[in-house]
Design an enzyme around this catalytic site. Sequence first.
Site, PDB file in Angstrom:
ATOM      1  N   ALA A   1      33.855  48.284   1.659  1.00 52.28           N
ATOM      2  CA  ALA A   1      34.428  47.081   1.070  1.00 52.28           C
ATOM      3  C   ALA A   1      33.886  46.962  -0.344  1.00 52.28           C
ATOM      4  CB  ALA A   1      34.016  45.861   1.891  1.00 52.28           C
TER       5      ALA A   1
ATOM      6  N   GLU B   1      35.185  52.149   8.954  1.00 51.10           N
ATOM      7  CA  GLU B   1      35.858  51.273   9.930  1.00 51.10           C
ATOM      8  C   GLU B   1      37.374  51.481   9.901  1.00 51.10           C
ATOM      9  OE1 GLU B   1      33.298  47.303  10.362  1.00 51.10           O
ATOM     10  OE2 GLU B   1      33.603  47.916   8.265  1.00 51.10           O
TER      11      GLU B   1
HETATM   12  N1  T1G Z   1      31.430  47.855  -3.893  1.00 53.62           N
HETATM   13  C1  T1G Z   1      31.500  47.652  -5.230  1.00 53.62           C
HETATM   14  N2  T1G Z   1      31.020  48.536  -6.162  1.00 53.62           N
HETATM   15  C2  T1G Z   1      30.476  49.657  -5.696  1.00 53.62           C
HETATM   16  C3  T1G Z   1      30.358  49.931  -4.305  1.00 53.62           C
HETATM   17  C4  T1G Z   1      30.876  48.976  -3.382  1.00 53.62           C
HETATM   18  N3  T1G Z   1      30.849  49.161  -2.068  1.00 53.62           N
HETATM   19  N4  T1G Z   1      29.744  51.129  -4.168  1.00 53.62           N
HETATM   20  C5  T1G Z   1      29.494  51.568  -5.413  1.00 53.62           C
HETATM   21  N5  T1G Z   1      29.921  50.706  -6.331  1.00 53.62           N
HETATM   22  C6  T1G Z   1      29.880  50.862  -7.792  1.00 53.62           C
HETATM   23  C7  T1G Z   1      28.460  50.991  -8.346  1.00 53.62           C
HETATM   24  O1  T1G Z   1      27.893  49.742  -8.598  1.00 53.62           O
HETATM   25  C8  T1G Z   1      28.690  51.780  -9.622  1.00 53.62           C
HETATM   26  O2  T1G Z   1      29.169  50.881 -10.604  1.00 53.62           O
HETATM   27  C9  T1G Z   1      29.844  52.716  -9.245  1.00 53.62           C
HETATM   28  O3  T1G Z   1      30.496  52.096  -8.116  1.00 53.62           O
HETATM   29  C10 T1G Z   1      29.371  54.086  -8.829  1.00 53.62           C
HETATM   30  O4  T1G Z   1      28.411  53.930  -7.796  1.00 53.62           O
HETATM   31  C11 T1G Z   1      33.625  45.421   5.837  1.00 53.62           C
HETATM   32  C12 T1G Z   1      31.397  44.591   4.465  1.00 53.62           C
HETATM   33  C13 T1G Z   1      28.887  55.756  -2.209  1.00 53.62           C
HETATM   34  C14 T1G Z   1      26.667  56.784  -2.104  1.00 53.62           C
HETATM   35  O5  T1G Z   1      27.254  50.167   1.108  1.00 53.62           O
HETATM   36  O6  T1G Z   1      25.966  53.796  -1.495  1.00 53.62           O
HETATM   37  O7  T1G Z   1      31.971  47.894   3.722  1.00 53.62           O
HETATM   38  O8  T1G Z   1      27.265  51.010 -12.169  1.00 53.62           O
HETATM   39  O9  T1G Z   1      26.478  54.925  -9.061  1.00 53.62           O
HETATM   40  O10 T1G Z   1      25.611  57.602  -7.075  1.00 53.62           O
HETATM   41  O11 T1G Z   1      31.940  46.285   7.130  1.00 53.62           O
HETATM   42  O12 T1G Z   1      27.737  54.113  -4.421  1.00 53.62           O
HETATM   43  O13 T1G Z   1      29.291  52.383 -12.536  1.00 53.62           O
HETATM   44  O14 T1G Z   1      29.405  49.889 -12.803  1.00 53.62           O
HETATM   45  O15 T1G Z   1      26.272  54.322  -6.636  1.00 53.62           O
HETATM   46  O16 T1G Z   1      27.935  58.572  -6.632  1.00 53.62           O
HETATM   47  C15 T1G Z   1      29.502  49.426   2.431  1.00 53.62           C
HETATM   48  C16 T1G Z   1      27.636  51.573  -1.340  1.00 53.62           C
HETATM   49  C17 T1G Z   1      29.924  48.186   1.727  1.00 53.62           C
HETATM   50  C18 T1G Z   1      28.247  51.975  -0.060  1.00 53.62           C
HETATM   51  C19 T1G Z   1      27.997  56.866  -4.238  1.00 53.62           C
HETATM   52  N6  T1G Z   1      29.395  50.520   1.500  1.00 53.62           N
HETATM   53  N7  T1G Z   1      27.718  52.634  -2.342  1.00 53.62           N
HETATM   54  O17 T1G Z   1      26.839  56.989  -5.027  1.00 53.62           O
HETATM   55  O18 T1G Z   1      27.740  56.240  -7.324  1.00 53.62           O
HETATM   56  S1  T1G Z   1      29.889  46.795   2.807  1.00 53.62           S
HETATM   57  C20 T1G Z   1      28.253  50.808   0.893  1.00 53.62           C
HETATM   58  C21 T1G Z   1      26.845  53.675  -2.317  1.00 53.62           C
HETATM   59  C22 T1G Z   1      31.219  47.005   3.841  1.00 53.62           C
HETATM   60  C23 T1G Z   1      32.458  46.304   5.869  1.00 53.62           C
HETATM   61  C24 T1G Z   1      31.350  45.972   4.940  1.00 53.62           C
HETATM   62  C25 T1G Z   1      26.987  54.685  -3.413  1.00 53.62           C
HETATM   63  C26 T1G Z   1      27.664  56.008  -2.957  1.00 53.62           C
HETATM   64  P1  T1G Z   1      28.756  51.057 -12.109  1.00 53.62           P
HETATM   65  P2  T1G Z   1      27.094  54.844  -7.717  1.00 53.62           P
HETATM   66  P3  T1G Z   1      27.002  57.468  -6.567  1.00 53.62           P
END
Ligand code: T1G
Length: 700
Positions: free
Chosen positions: A63, A106
């Site tokens: 998300a 999911e």
């Molecule tokens: N939402 C919004 N922005 C995100 C994002 C996210 N989920 N994930 C990354 N970004 C932005 C980040 O801030 C950065 O922005 C750019 O994308 C690149 O990210 C319903 C509620 C996948 C391992 O927890 O762990 O789903 O700094 O530098 O090193 O149940 O990103 O460029 O402006 O980290 O290649 C669950 C979180 C959400 C994954 C890639 N998902 N992301 O690493 O890139 S909760 C997560 C990561 C959810 C549901 C629930 C990592 C990555 P900017 P990056 P990367």
Amino acid sequence: MTDLVGYEQRDDIAIITVDNPPLNVLSPGVPEGIVAGLQRAESDERIAAVVLIGAGRHFIAGADIKTFTMPREESPDVRGMVNAVENSTKPVIAAVQGAALGGGLETALACTFRVAAPGASMGTPEVNLGILPGAGGTQRLPRLVGLDAALQMITTGTPVDAQRAAELGLIDEIVDGDLRDAAVAYAAARISDSGPLRRTRDLDVRSDAPAAQVLAKARETAATRARGRIAPLRCIDAVEASVTMPFDDGMQRERELFTELVESDQSRALRHIFFAERTAAKIDDVPDDVRPADISRGVVIGAGTMGGGIAMNFANAGIPVSVVEVDQDSLDTGLAKVERNYQATVDKGRLTPEKMRERMDRITGVLDYDAVGDADVVIEAVFEDMDIKKDIFATLDKTAGPDAVLATNTSTLDVNEIAAATSRPSSVLGMHFFSPANVMKLLEIVRGEQTSHRALVTAVALGKKMRKIPVVVGVCDGFVGNRMFHKYTREASFLLEEGALPEQVDKVMTDFGFAMGPFAVSDLAGLDIGYRIRRAQAATRDPDERYAAIADRIVEMDRLGQKSGVGFYRYADGSRTPIPDPEIEELIVAHSAEQGIERRDISGEEIRERLLYQLVNEGAQILDEGIAQRSSDIDVIYVYGYGFPAHAGGPMFHAGLLGLDTVLAGVRRYQERHGDTWAPAPLLTRLAEQGATFEQYERA
Ligand code: T1G
């Protein structure tokens, strides 16, 4: 369709492509686009099956975390989209490459089938954000992979690779070659399947042992690991519903628990740290077109504890590195320690012997500066002595290539003074690693007055390549981390003088969520280091300023901490467990008497306030001086360098939760009682009186 989701048709297969770079997160427009694509396929009788795929390197990374603070009616309906996927009357095949995380996984769980490319990574990292899977993951994952594996994935947030996903039944097939083609072929093969569509929600949750037993064990494990975090236990409550309730009731239970967590301070704090960690690498005044230099060869001066750890970071990042020492014995000792460190990781099964060999082969020990000429970056990591460092930098100035970045790992000395020992101060900066350098993620990049933009972005890029979290800070005594830590430990010593004991203070801070309390940390780092710094500062210290000499007394009793088996605590042979020592209590009580201080009972609240407020007050001063670019950088430094609990968001974020007016009132209260070691930072006063926060100050 929306701009972020594409739709195409190949024969009787519809392909829905999520295209929201870089990670295809479920931002507004994406769930809606997927639902529109499904409806289009549903209503087109020529379509027999649907493939759902992500454009670029990833499937869907979750998300969009930025939407969590949106009013519910405006935020994207991820749950609705996921249910629409599951309710499709035509088979939906998830084609997974790269990250399928959180809401992304999911979505795949709700598909009829899942195929993945070999490099796929699938997980439910929500717990790291202080929440739980909120789009059916706690109900569908156990139905696919079994109770135990689902609990493991959801409570730890650790993703699984394609191989493991196939073993668990999370995916149906690992496909090679072009994923889109393979997924379309897989879909075509499934069309002829007879019988009702397989829906994940209809599956039973399998468990090798009785569910109650598995859940109880999971709660026990989570309770020991949680250290005050609430999300891991709530995750288990939600997964429990998958075995105790019908699917729809379980979904309702999940929703209740998700809502409780997403609105919690802990989740706000963890989301703050998530973005703060990524913002920290940005340097506000450096134009985006300044590119880092390529780093293909490194040199480390000094094979001591820090030098060896830094060399391992180069090798782990795939960069050949030469380690320079003054004599063969020191070199052999240093490299032997590096080899032992790698062997320990191999023994824990976290590195293969082949990989260890590869990394050791990238590290070359030398006794002269010949290798410096070819280095793109040189990191000096020798003893903390200004004259020695100046000599080294003068030599580097003569031997290093014209474009090389020259870095010092000093944690206390003036980087500008070191830079002045060269004819190229623009190439000089600090790269302050934290011990053990091959483990600790934090890296303070210390910007000198004349450090060039190119040297800065090169050091930040190298830090990222070493899988560190680089934070750019200015030059001052102790930079950001140690400067604040000095005030924190000083106040801890004052608390000892007034009536507390080390174990009492440390317990308050570990209960708050710190990995270790100030006295256990000092024992780990070695009390002689702080002692030498205090000796060096004695000449310039204001004689009227309050000074607690307890730590000095302890060092003068040859109690240096863990390395000598005794410090503020006693340590059994080979153990790192701190044991309260009556001898120390005696020393502290005698010291108070000598100082004419009447000891009193000190509450846990006072201990926590005084230590945290000292951090915040000094942090505000650092921010005001521009030594830190933003308060969230200070939070990242404390979470990744000093064991500050991430679920409290770091000292500056935590102060925001408390209210800066509350913190200021506390600071003033302690100033009245304890004098000017509590002089409020002008920025704290200004913001508190304006009712503003540190973030608002930055945005202004
Ligand atoms: N939402 C919004 N922005 C995100 C994002 C996210 N989920 N994930 C990354 N970004 C932005 C980040 O801030 C950065 O922005 C750019 O994308 C690149 O990210 C319903 C509620 C996948 C391992 O927890 O762990 O789903 O700094 O530098 O090193 O149940 O990103 O460029 O402006 O980290 O290649 C669950 C979180 C959400 C994954 C890639 N998902 N992301 O690493 O890139 S909760 C997560 C990561 C959810 C549901 C629930 C990592 C990555 P900017 P990056 P990367």
